[in-house]
Design a protein around this motif. Structure first.
Motif, PDB file in Angstrom:
ATOM      1  N   ASN A 364      38.994  38.024  42.125  1.00 37.39           N
ATOM      2  CA  ASN A 364      39.488  36.787  41.923  1.00 37.39           C
ATOM      3  C   ASN A 364      38.768  36.242  40.642  1.00 37.39           C
ATOM      4  OD1 ASN A 364      41.100  36.840  44.392  1.00 37.39           O
ATOM      5  ND2 ASN A 364      39.363  35.990  45.621  1.00 37.39           N
ATOM      6  N   GLN A 365      39.680  35.417  40.137  1.00 35.36           N
ATOM      7  CA  GLN A 365      38.991  34.630  38.752  1.00 35.36           C
ATOM      8  C   GLN A 365      38.907  33.285  39.138  1.00 35.36           C
ATOM      9  OE1 GLN A 365      41.788  35.057  35.117  1.00 35.36           O
ATOM     10  NE2 GLN A 365      42.000  32.906  35.631  1.00 35.36           N
ATOM     11  N   ARG A 366      37.724  33.168  38.333  1.00 35.17           N
ATOM     12  CA  ARG A 366      37.043  31.566  38.359  1.00 35.17           C
ATOM     13  C   ARG A 366      37.231  30.996  37.125  1.00 35.17           C
ATOM     14  NH1 ARG A 366      31.941  29.959  42.071  1.00 35.17           N
ATOM     15  NH2 ARG A 366      31.473  27.924  41.382  1.00 35.17           N
ATOM     16  N   GLU A 367      37.992  29.779  37.097  1.00 31.98           N
ATOM     17  CA  GLU A 367      38.027  29.108  35.891  1.00 31.98           C
ATOM     18  C   GLU A 367      37.138  27.824  36.003  1.00 31.98           C
ATOM     19  OE1 GLU A 367      41.838  28.225  33.015  1.00 31.98           O
ATOM     20  OE2 GLU A 367      41.954  26.806  35.145  1.00 31.98           O
ATOM     21  N   HIS A 368      35.951  27.900  35.355  1.00 33.99           N
ATOM     22  CA  HIS A 368      35.156  26.922  35.576  1.00 33.99           C
ATOM     23  C   HIS A 368      35.736  25.658  35.129  1.00 33.99           C
ATOM     24  CE1 HIS A 368      31.800  29.293  36.815  1.00 33.99           C
ATOM     25  NE2 HIS A 368      32.029  30.338  35.486  1.00 33.99           N
ATOM     26  N   VAL A 369      36.362  25.411  33.878  1.00 36.06           N
ATOM     27  CA  VAL A 369      37.003  24.327  33.494  1.00 36.06           C
ATOM     28  C   VAL A 369      37.864  24.605  32.403  1.00 36.06           C
ATOM     29  CG1 VAL A 369      35.236  23.816  31.522  1.00 36.06           C
ATOM     30  CG2 VAL A 369      36.661  21.977  32.346  1.00 36.06           C
ATOM     31  N   ASN A 370      39.083  24.154  32.197  1.00 35.34           N
ATOM     32  CA  ASN A 370      39.908  24.161  31.188  1.00 35.34           C
ATOM     33  C   ASN A 370      40.553  22.901  30.875  1.00 35.34           C
ATOM     34  OD1 ASN A 370      42.338  24.856  29.617  1.00 35.34           O
ATOM     35  ND2 ASN A 370      43.243  26.220  30.992  1.00 35.34           N
ATOM     36  N   MET A 371      40.009  22.352  29.570  1.00 34.46           N
ATOM     37  CA  MET A 371      40.563  20.962  29.305  1.00 34.46           C
ATOM     38  C   MET A 371      40.910  21.040  27.758  1.00 34.46           C
ATOM     39  SD  MET A 371      36.512  19.719  28.747  1.00 34.46           S
ATOM     40  CE  MET A 371      35.377  20.461  27.875  1.00 34.46           C
ATOM     41  N   GLU A 372      41.819  19.676  27.517  1.00 30.56           N
ATOM     42  CA  GLU A 372      42.255  19.669  26.398  1.00 30.56           C
ATOM     43  C   GLU A 372      42.549  18.196  26.234  1.00 30.56           C
ATOM     44  OE1 GLU A 372      46.225  21.757  25.119  1.00 30.56           O
ATOM     45  OE2 GLU A 372      46.945  19.685  25.092  1.00 30.56           O
ATOM     46  N   ASN A 396      35.402  36.668  35.214  1.00 29.91           N
ATOM     47  CA  ASN A 396      36.279  37.575  35.751  1.00 29.91           C
ATOM     48  C   ASN A 396      37.774  37.448  35.270  1.00 29.91           C
ATOM     49  OD1 ASN A 396      34.310  38.399  37.268  1.00 29.91           O
ATOM     50  ND2 ASN A 396      35.159  37.532  39.454  1.00 29.91           N
ATOM     51  N   TYR A 397      37.723  37.135  33.933  1.00 23.84           N
ATOM     52  CA  TYR A 397      39.293  37.192  33.186  1.00 23.84           C
ATOM     53  C   TYR A 397      39.479  38.679  33.056  1.00 23.84           C
ATOM     54  CZ  TYR A 397      43.022  36.561  29.850  1.00 23.84           C
ATOM     55  OH  TYR A 397      44.045  36.491  29.221  1.00 23.84           O
ATOM     56  N   ALA A 398      40.441  39.013  33.296  1.00 26.11           N
ATOM     57  CA  ALA A 398      40.901  40.428  33.134  1.00 26.11           C
ATOM     58  C   ALA A 398      41.477  40.981  31.795  1.00 26.11           C
ATOM     59  CB  ALA A 398      42.125  40.642  34.326  1.00 26.11           C
ATOM     60  N   PHE A 399      40.794  42.017  31.152  1.00 26.84           N
ATOM     61  CA  PHE A 399      41.144  42.436  29.970  1.00 26.84           C
ATOM     62  C   PHE A 399      41.627  43.816  30.329  1.00 26.84           C
ATOM     63  CE2 PHE A 399      37.958  39.161  28.916  1.00 26.84           C
ATOM     64  CZ  PHE A 399      38.532  38.765  27.565  1.00 26.84           C
ATOM     65  N   LEU A 405      41.433  58.523  31.747  1.00 21.72           N
ATOM     66  CA  LEU A 405      42.239  59.709  32.219  1.00 21.72           C
ATOM     67  C   LEU A 405      43.636  59.834  31.533  1.00 21.72           C
ATOM     68  CD1 LEU A 405      41.573  58.897  36.015  1.00 21.72           C
ATOM     69  CD2 LEU A 405      40.288  60.621  34.519  1.00 21.72           C
ATOM     70  N   ASP A 406      44.228  58.882  30.905  1.00 21.88           N
ATOM     71  CA  ASP A 406      45.518  58.909  30.451  1.00 21.88           C
ATOM     72  C   ASP A 406      45.438  57.868  29.486  1.00 21.88           C
ATOM     73  OD1 ASP A 406      48.146  59.027  29.635  1.00 21.88           O
ATOM     74  OD2 ASP A 406      49.006  59.191  31.388  1.00 21.88           O
ATOM     75  N   SER A 407      45.621  58.204  27.959  1.00 21.51           N
ATOM     76  CA  SER A 407      45.404  57.375  26.774  1.00 21.51           C
ATOM     77  C   SER A 407      46.797  56.416  26.650  1.00 21.51           C
ATOM     78  CB  SER A 407      45.305  58.060  25.658  1.00 21.51           C
ATOM     79  OG  SER A 407      46.638  58.887  25.370  1.00 21.51           O
ATOM     80  N   ALA A 408      47.652  56.801  27.425  1.00 24.71           N
ATOM     81  CA  ALA A 408      48.963  55.907  27.413  1.00 24.71           C
ATOM     82  C   ALA A 408      48.898  54.729  28.442  1.00 24.71           C
ATOM     83  CB  ALA A 408      50.282  56.711  27.700  1.00 24.71           C
ATOM     84  N   ARG A 409      47.861  54.923  29.206  1.00 25.35           N
ATOM     85  CA  ARG A 409      47.792  53.804  30.398  1.00 25.35           C
ATOM     86  C   ARG A 409      46.751  53.020  30.140  1.00 25.35           C
ATOM     87  NH1 ARG A 409      49.945  56.605  36.001  1.00 25.35           N
ATOM     88  NH2 ARG A 409      51.518  58.043  35.078  1.00 25.35           N
ATOM     89  N   TYR A 410      46.677  51.614  30.668  1.00 23.55           N
ATOM     90  CA  TYR A 410      45.634  50.776  30.495  1.00 23.55           C
ATOM     91  C   TYR A 410      44.956  50.340  31.923  1.00 23.55           C
ATOM     92  CZ  TYR A 410      46.773  49.934  25.802  1.00 23.55           C
ATOM     93  OH  TYR A 410      47.058  50.250  24.506  1.00 23.55           O
ATOM     94  N   THR A 411      43.645  50.488  32.022  1.00 22.69           N
ATOM     95  CA  THR A 411      43.143  49.893  33.181  1.00 22.69           C
ATOM     96  C   THR A 411      42.300  48.600  32.665  1.00 22.69           C
ATOM     97  OG1 THR A 411      41.281  50.594  34.879  1.00 22.69           O
ATOM     98  CG2 THR A 411      40.742  51.148  32.573  1.00 22.69           C
ATOM     99  N   LEU A 412      41.547  47.909  33.598  1.00 15.83           N
ATOM    100  CA  LEU A 412      41.327  46.562  33.660  1.00 15.83           C
ATOM    101  C   LEU A 412      39.580  46.374  33.317  1.00 15.83           C
ATOM    102  CD1 LEU A 412      42.725  44.780  36.536  1.00 15.83           C
ATOM    103  CD2 LEU A 412      43.684  44.903  34.071  1.00 15.83           C
ATOM    104  N   ARG A 413      39.224  45.721  32.638  1.00 19.63           N
ATOM    105  CA  ARG A 413      37.826  45.360  32.284  1.00 19.63           C
ATOM    106  C   ARG A 413      37.400  43.818  32.537  1.00 19.63           C
ATOM    107  NH1 ARG A 413      37.529  49.814  33.042  1.00 19.63           N
ATOM    108  NH2 ARG A 413      36.202  51.659  32.157  1.00 19.63           N
ATOM    109  N   TYR A 414      36.539  43.461  33.021  1.00 21.94           N
ATOM    110  CA  TYR A 414      36.224  41.730  33.294  1.00 21.94           C
ATOM    111  C   TYR A 414      35.182  41.360  32.600  1.00 21.94           C
ATOM    112  CZ  TYR A 414      39.528  42.535  37.202  1.00 21.94           C
ATOM    113  OH  TYR A 414      40.541  42.723  38.117  1.00 21.94           O
TER     114      TYR A 414
END
Length: 552
Positions: A364-372, A396-399, A405-414
């Protein structure tokens, strides 16, 4: 890098200045002369004659095609969200058709052996309405290795509406099938080539409920969704089920003041080897006040988040604020601040990057604040300029990073500590009955905590959309995206590879033959740049389509 950014600024200002030079309709001006009116008891009222006769201008109909022809990136498309230009499935011009009950059929064909079929059919009978929207586009050949980088997307939306005294029920069913290949290999694949064709299925079922009783009104949307990803003819390697409920109740105290209580709940169950369960819940009390010059909406989101990966439960209180103040007829200042928990669900992630590995870790992602904060300057009745600054901080923003295991596929890092994002930019809008131009430029900086870089997030962005009616039958349109500063990780290291600047220009036009038929042509990626949104995944070059639209 600075030279490139300054070039974007000059280009942006030139386009805005050219738009300002266009001839547009202006609001009528003039002064009404004073006249004295005397009212006497039991005498008929007689108005004095004015020395000039004012006649209102004739209302000119807005002549547009029934179908809003839009332009999209070749593959994958991308849109600007609070953090990144996120690839997503091809957008649909369905909203206007669903609301206006406009029936049409759009058929076209282009290079890369690419048919396109899109249509809407709906019927309305008093307080009942039902509509079916279908969209299909496929490319039998892709940017590399011909059919080993083919792509297709099919979407079906069935929506209805039934209204009764004080209640409106609008059920909906959405289905999407996306087919593609993992063709992004740094080196040529084995002799047998790329054989696995991936199929992603997304299904969503739910209904919108809304109603009112005096000063009280309410909305509620329960839904159920499923997402699966797998090689054609084989068991899915990624699957997820989602269950949710969003709703609100509003009490209107008077014309200026109202109280609102909102809530949202979502459950996500992801399965790929192991089962991961996540829950997110918010309770959102708000107070809203407005008058002729001021709008204020303030409250808080009380949130609870839990996931089985960390076996933990988190609580949080997040801001909910939106305000605007009209300083005068030309200037207004606007501000907003939000925050809360959000599930990194499989459907949202695959819209950002479809080339996903199996056995993902979803948090789960936790957005502390997003303001403009923005300042709107209304240069004319149909033209505005809006400089803005914004800041957000998200844990926990997903990158996306290449799989080991496979250079053509992407996994997640937070970035578990919190990703900071600061941006400043400007928006421009010109909207009248013959021209529509919108532009946005932003310069963004990122502050990572646990990752070396903000992988695949742009540092400079520029987006332009333009549409022009010529005469009463021709309409031309264009769209341009520019992204700069994208960085991708090299292998499993923290070393960064800087991707070339992305420039995607699309143009097109339509000719209205009669009340029922129109002909159109669309050209995407006009410059033919096979840029890479993600490393080793070049997009198609120039993509052209020609076809017709039939209304019924």
């Amino acid at each position: 890098m600075r030279m490139i950014r300054y070039t974007y600024i000059v280009l942006f200002l030139l386009l805005v200045s050219q738009a300002m030079a266009q001839e547009t309709d202006t609001a009528p001006t003039g002064a009404i002369e004073d006249a004295q009116i005397i009212i006497e008891k039991d005498k008929p009222l007689t108005l004095p004659r004015a020395s000039r006769v004012y006649k209102p201008s004739a209302i000119q109909p807005v002549v547009t095609d029934t179908v809003n022809l839009s332009f999209y990136l070749s593959q994958p498309q991308a849109t600007f969200d609070p953090y990144a230009f996120s690839p997503e499935v091809k957008s649909l011009s369905k909203t206007e058709a669903l609301e206006a009950n406009t029936n049409y059929l759009k058929v076209g064909f282009g290079n890369y052996l690419s048919p396109e079929i899109r249509g809407f059919a709906g019927v309305a009978d008093g307080n009942r309405r039902v509509g079916l929207f279908v969209d299909h586009e496929s490319f039998a050949r892709g940017p590399v290795r011909k059919d080993e980088s083919a792509y297709s997307n099919t979407q079906v939306i069935l929506q209805g509406s039934l209204s009764n005294t004080g209640l409106v029920v609008s059920p909906f069913v959405n289905y999407e099938l996306e087919r593609y290949y993992f063709y992004g290999y740094e080196d040529e694949p084995a002799e047998q080539g790329i054989t696995d064709r991936i199929a992603t299925n997304y299904f969503r079922l739910g209904s919108d409920f809304s109603g009112s009783n005096g000063a009280f009104s309410y909305t509620a949307t329960p839904f159920l969704a499923f997402t699966t990803m797998g090689a054609s003819g084989q068991e899915a390697f990624n699957r997820e089920s989602n269950l949710g409920l969003n709703g609100s109740g509003t009490y209107k105290q008077n014309e200026s003041l109202e109280f609102r209580l909102g809530t949202d709940y979502s459950y996500s169950g992801y399965q790929s080897g192991v089962i991961q369960k996540r829950h997110v819940f918010h309770l959102i009390p708000e107070v809203r006040y407005h008058n002729d010059r001021l709008l204020l909406a303030g409250g808080a989101a009380l949130g609870v988040s839990s996931d089985s990966v960390g076996a933990s439960t988190a609580l949080g209180v997040f801001p909910r604020f939106k305000g605007s103040f009209a300083i005068n007829e030309q200037f207004a200042i606007m501000a907003n601040a939000t925050g809360g928990f959000a599930a990194n669900d499989l459907n949202t992630l695959r819209k950002r990057n479809r080339y996903l590995e199996d056995t993902l870790t979803l948090l789960n992602q936790r957005e502390h604040v997003n303001m403009e904060i923005a300042l709107e300057y209304k240069m004319r009745h149909d033209m505005s300029l809006e400089p803005f600054i914004s800041y957000s901080n998200t844990a926990n923003y997903a990158f996306f990073v290449p799989s080991g295991l496979d250079s053509a596929r992407y996994t997640l890092r937070y970035d578990t500590g919190g990703l900071g994002r600061s941006a400043f930019g400007v928006r421009y809008r010109l909207i009248n009955n013959r021209s529509q131009l919108s532009a946005e430029m932003a310069m963004v900086s990122y502050q990572t905590d646990t990752l070396a870089e903000a992988w695949y997030l742009p540092g400079t962005t520029l987006k332009l959309n333009y549409s022009q009616l010529i005469g009463e039958q021709w309409r031309v349109h264009g769209e341009m995206y520019v992204w700069d500063g994208l960085k991708g990780p090299v292998g499993g290291t923290s070393e960064a590879y800087v991707l070339p600047t992305i420039v995607d220009l699309s143009v097109g036009g339509s000719y209205q033959i009669d009340d029922r038929f129109s002909a159109y042509v669309d050209i995407e990626n006009l410059l033919g740049i096979r840029y890479e949104r993600y490393l080793n995944y070049p997009v198609r070059g120039i993509t052209a389509k020609i076809g017709f639209i039939y209304r019924f």
